[in-house]
Design a protein around this motif. Structure first.
Motif, PDB file in Angstrom:
ATOM      1  N   ASN A 194      -3.872   7.055  -3.043  1.00 20.72           N
ATOM      2  CA  ASN A 194      -3.752   5.821  -2.271  1.00 20.72           C
ATOM      3  C   ASN A 194      -3.682   4.669  -3.265  1.00 20.72           C
ATOM      4  OD1 ASN A 194      -3.954   7.228   0.123  1.00 20.72           O
ATOM      5  ND2 ASN A 194      -6.137   6.853   0.364  1.00 20.72           N
ATOM      6  N   SER A 195      -2.661   3.840  -3.154  1.00 11.44           N
ATOM      7  CA  SER A 195      -2.501   2.734  -4.091  1.00 11.44           C
ATOM      8  C   SER A 195      -2.448   1.411  -3.342  1.00 11.44           C
ATOM      9  CB  SER A 195      -1.227   2.910  -4.930  1.00 11.44           C
ATOM     10  OG  SER A 195      -0.073   2.748  -4.131  1.00 11.44           O
ATOM     11  N   ASP A 196      -3.020   0.380  -3.959  1.00 13.76           N
ATOM     12  CA  ASP A 196      -2.960  -0.991  -3.453  1.00 13.76           C
ATOM     13  C   ASP A 196      -2.406  -1.868  -4.565  1.00 13.76           C
ATOM     14  OD1 ASP A 196      -4.472  -1.011  -0.734  1.00 13.76           O
ATOM     15  OD2 ASP A 196      -5.781   0.128  -2.061  1.00 13.76           O
TER      16      ASP A 196
ATOM     17  N   GLN B 172       0.841  -1.188   0.000  1.00  8.54           N
ATOM     18  CA  GLN B 172       0.000   0.000   0.000  1.00  8.54           C
ATOM     19  C   GLN B 172       0.878   1.240   0.000  1.00  8.54           C
ATOM     20  OE1 GLN B 172      -2.615  -0.400   3.439  1.00  8.54           O
ATOM     21  NE2 GLN B 172      -4.251  -1.129   2.119  1.00  8.54           N
ATOM     22  N   GLY B 173       0.514   2.198  -0.844  1.00  5.67           N
ATOM     23  CA  GLY B 173       1.259   3.442  -0.929  1.00  5.67           C
ATOM     24  C   GLY B 173       0.348   4.637  -0.739  1.00  5.67           C
ATOM     25  N   LYS B 174       0.854   5.659  -0.066  1.00  8.43           N
ATOM     26  CA  LYS B 174       0.121   6.911   0.117  1.00  8.43           C
ATOM     27  C   LYS B 174       1.015   8.057  -0.320  1.00  8.43           C
ATOM     28  CE  LYS B 174      -2.931   5.434   3.875  1.00  8.43           C
ATOM     29  NZ  LYS B 174      -3.462   5.750   5.229  1.00  8.43           N
TER      30      LYS B 174
ATOM     31  N   ASN C 261       8.972  12.565   2.888  1.00  6.01           N
ATOM     32  CA  ASN C 261       8.050  13.638   3.263  1.00  6.01           C
ATOM     33  C   ASN C 261       6.773  13.635   2.433  1.00  6.01           C
ATOM     34  OD1 ASN C 261       9.625  14.690   5.334  1.00  6.01           O
ATOM     35  ND2 ASN C 261      10.740  16.067   3.965  1.00  6.01           N
ATOM     36  N   ASP C 262       6.849  13.160   1.185  1.00  7.41           N
ATOM     37  CA  ASP C 262       5.675  13.218   0.313  1.00  7.41           C
ATOM     38  C   ASP C 262       5.058  11.856   0.017  1.00  7.41           C
ATOM     39  OD1 ASP C 262       7.720  12.258  -1.246  1.00  7.41           O
ATOM     40  OD2 ASP C 262       7.424  13.653  -2.909  1.00  7.41           O
ATOM     41  N   ARG C 263       5.540  10.790   0.660  1.00  5.58           N
ATOM     42  CA  ARG C 263       4.973   9.464   0.398  1.00  5.58           C
ATOM     43  C   ARG C 263       5.349   8.480   1.495  1.00  5.58           C
ATOM     44  NH1 ARG C 263       9.411  10.383  -2.632  1.00  5.58           N
ATOM     45  NH2 ARG C 263      11.048   8.788  -2.699  1.00  5.58           N
ATOM     46  N   HIS C 264       4.459   7.493   1.718  1.00  6.30           N
ATOM     47  CA  HIS C 264       4.710   6.359   2.591  1.00  6.30           C
ATOM     48  C   HIS C 264       4.275   5.111   1.823  1.00  6.30           C
ATOM     49  CE1 HIS C 264       4.194   9.004   6.442  1.00  6.30           C
ATOM     50  NE2 HIS C 264       5.339   9.235   5.822  1.00  6.30           N
ATOM     51  N   VAL C 265       5.120   4.084   1.794  1.00  8.13           N
ATOM     52  CA  VAL C 265       4.779   2.836   1.120  1.00  8.13           C
ATOM     53  C   VAL C 265       5.092   1.686   2.069  1.00  8.13           C
ATOM     54  CG1 VAL C 265       5.141   1.383  -0.904  1.00  8.13           C
ATOM     55  CG2 VAL C 265       5.381   3.865  -1.123  1.00  8.13           C
ATOM     56  N   HIS C 266       4.107   0.810   2.303  1.00 12.77           N
ATOM     57  CA  HIS C 266       4.265  -0.330   3.200  1.00 12.77           C
ATOM     58  C   HIS C 266       3.981  -1.618   2.422  1.00 12.77           C
ATOM     59  CE1 HIS C 266       4.232   2.373   6.722  1.00 12.77           C
ATOM     60  NE2 HIS C 266       3.310   3.043   6.035  1.00 12.77           N
ATOM     61  N   GLY C 267       4.763  -2.660   2.687  1.00 16.96           N
ATOM     62  CA  GLY C 267       4.540  -3.921   2.002  1.00 16.96           C
ATOM     63  C   GLY C 267       4.841  -5.115   2.885  1.00 16.96           C
ATOM     64  N   VAL C 268       4.118  -6.202   2.665  1.00 17.31           N
ATOM     65  CA  VAL C 268       4.397  -7.484   3.309  1.00 17.31           C
ATOM     66  C   VAL C 268       4.490  -8.538   2.213  1.00 17.31           C
ATOM     67  CG1 VAL C 268       3.318  -6.912   5.506  1.00 17.31           C
ATOM     68  CG2 VAL C 268       1.928  -7.910   3.685  1.00 17.31           C
TER      69      VAL C 268
ATOM     70  N   ILE D 278      -1.746  -2.790  -9.780  1.00 11.52           N
ATOM     71  CA  ILE D 278      -1.851  -1.650  -8.868  1.00 11.52           C
ATOM     72  C   ILE D 278      -3.144  -0.907  -9.153  1.00 11.52           C
ATOM     73  CG2 ILE D 278      -0.797   0.492  -8.057  1.00 11.52           C
ATOM     74  CD1 ILE D 278       1.883  -0.524  -8.933  1.00 11.52           C
ATOM     75  N   ASP D 279      -3.902  -0.664  -8.113  1.00  4.61           N
ATOM     76  CA  ASP D 279      -5.133   0.121  -8.211  1.00  4.61           C
ATOM     77  C   ASP D 279      -4.942   1.381  -7.386  1.00  4.61           C
ATOM     78  OD1 ASP D 279      -8.052   0.107  -9.089  1.00  4.61           O
ATOM     79  OD2 ASP D 279      -8.266   0.449  -6.938  1.00  4.61           O
ATOM     80  N   SER D 280      -5.203   2.550  -7.958  1.00  2.67           N
ATOM     81  CA  SER D 280      -4.951   3.801  -7.247  1.00  2.67           C
ATOM     82  C   SER D 280      -6.176   4.698  -7.286  1.00  2.67           C
ATOM     83  CB  SER D 280      -3.753   4.542  -7.850  1.00  2.67           C
ATOM     84  OG  SER D 280      -3.965   4.818  -9.222  1.00  2.67           O
ATOM     85  N   ALA D 281      -6.490   5.270  -6.134  1.00  2.00           N
ATOM     86  CA  ALA D 281      -7.562   6.259  -6.007  1.00  2.00           C
ATOM     87  C   ALA D 281      -6.913   7.612  -5.755  1.00  2.00           C
ATOM     88  CB  ALA D 281      -8.499   5.891  -4.859  1.00  2.00           C
ATOM     89  N   LEU D 282      -7.342   8.620  -6.507  1.00  2.00           N
ATOM     90  CA  LEU D 282      -6.729   9.936  -6.436  1.00  2.00           C
ATOM     91  C   LEU D 282      -7.613  10.896  -5.646  1.00  2.00           C
ATOM     92  CD1 LEU D 282      -5.516  10.224 -10.143  1.00  2.00           C
ATOM     93  CD2 LEU D 282      -4.381   9.150  -8.199  1.00  2.00           C
TER      94      LEU D 282
END
Length: 384
Positions: free
Chosen positions: A132-134, A119-121, A369-376, A161-165
């Motif tokens: 927001n991306s999944d 997931q990315g923000k 500062n402009d993005r956070h991306v988390h993955g498992v 990847i699916d992203s909502a803007l």
């Protein structure tokens, strides 16, 4: 500042960002603003309060496409990190292996497979939407050790990847990637070097909504892109009692482009020229792991942290577009720069059975500062 009326307005004074100003300049050149394909679109802007016109101009720009190549880079980064974690696992298995385990030749062929959720923000910036991306990825690969200390292999994978803007269901974009990633690792004593390279093909389905009082267009388009990646990492291997440390430095190159876009769906439709995103990043960090054995099982928890710095001085490429119905000049969304400093952290747990079968569970986080991306991810491998 112009006031609402039934006559054509000059839109330049209503712009508050460079992208809005570019759209305003194009609209100001329309020869017959009260008739033709743009009449409803422009009349609705004219009727808006002065404070709302800048937002309408921004919606008419191609700003919602700004992040698309960056999402392809996000996918390439995920691939690289999973392969790098797998190589770390293989390296430690070799270091801890008993004398009876072959170190080269056909008995060192390994097959691996992984599944990744991410997931990315991305934060909103000037002329760039929040997103927001999944994503979900599947990869398989195989490798062999032709000589002691050397591993060479390749993986293939797919990623969706699916992203909502701007936290809405529309605009919304989907991205499908398919790629191949060769990799190699060489270990000699207390030194190692890992390298990966790859090519990815991307297919985009893009949807954009322009909606303000008196006007609503739902637009869609398809596009594709070519992406390339290369990374190299070199480090040391230090045994500290029950702990093993691996300090490292690295260099990462990423390239992603988005092919020309031709929208359909209404008066606000755009034709957007091909644009790209490039990155050259240095990395500095380290990993620490411990080994615990019980019978035929070996458990190996690990943590890592690194700092990455963007080395390119040039910003992202500008985006050029034109209204599809004609009658306007090309307008430009100016160049942009993403945050140059990124902290990356990770943690993993590898379970090895009988020195042949391994399963690795891992987490990675990217913080700027402009993005956070988390993955498992979960990765399984088997040596034959």
């Amino acid at each position: 500042m112009s006031a609402p009326s039934a006559f054509a307005q000059t839109y330049g004074p209503d712009a508050t960002t460079p992208g809005q100003a570019a759209v305003a300049g194009a609209l100001d050149t329309i020869a017959s603003p009260t008739t033709g394909p743009y009449a409803t679109m422009l009349a609705a802007i004219d009727a808006l309060p002065v404070t709302s016109r800048g937002d309408a101009l921004g919606q008419l720009s191609p700003r919602n496409y700004r992040l698309m190549p960056r999402l392809s880079i996000q996918s390439m980064d995920a691939t690289d990190r999973e392969i790098r974690g797998y190589l770390q696992q293989r390296r430690e298995m070799a270091l801890d292996a008993s004398a009876s385990v072959p170190v080269s030749g056909d008995q060192t062929i390994s097959v691996m497979g992984s599944y990744d959720l991410r997931q990315g923000k991305y934060k909103k910036r000037v002329d760039r939407p929040a997103a927001n991306s999944d994503s979900r990825s599947v990869r398989v690969g195989f490798d062999i050790a032709p000589i002691p200390g050397l591993i060479v292999g390749a993986s293939i994978g797919i990623d969706g990847i699916d992203s909502a803007l701007d936290r809405t269901q529309r605009p919304r974009s989907t991205l499908f990637n398919a790629g191949v990633t060769p990799y190699a690792s060489y270990t000699k004593g207390s030194f190692y070097v890992d390298a990966t390279a790859g090519y990815t093909r991307s297919w985009y389905q893009l949807r954009r909504q322009v909606s303000y009082a008196g006007f609503n267009d739902r637009l869609q388009a398809g596009a594709d892109g070519d992406n390339a990646a290369a990374s190299v990492e070199a480090g040391g291997i230090l045994q500290l009692g029950v702990l093993r440390a691996q300090p490292f430095v690295g260099l990462n190159y990423r390239y992603a482009d988005l092919g020309g876009i031709v929208e359909s769906g209404g008066a606000a439709s755009l034709a957007v020229a091909k644009f790209k995103s490039q990155s050259v990043r240095s990395s500095l960090g380290g990993r620490v792991s411990a080994t615990m054995r019980k019978g035929d099982w070996t458990l190996r928890p690990s943590v890592e942290a690194q700092w990455q710095r963007e080395l390119r001085s040039r910003p992202e490429s500008r985006i050029e577009a034109i209204f599809l119905n004609g009658g306007t000049p090309i307008f430009t969304l100016p160049s942009w720069r993403y945050d140059r400093d990124t902290a990356i952290v990770g943690a993993g747990l590898t379970a090895v059975h009988g020195e042949r079968t391994a399963v690795r569970f891992s987490y990675s986080g990217e913080f700027a500062n402009d993005r956070h991306v988390h993955g498992v991810a979960v990765t399984a491998s088997r040596r034959f």
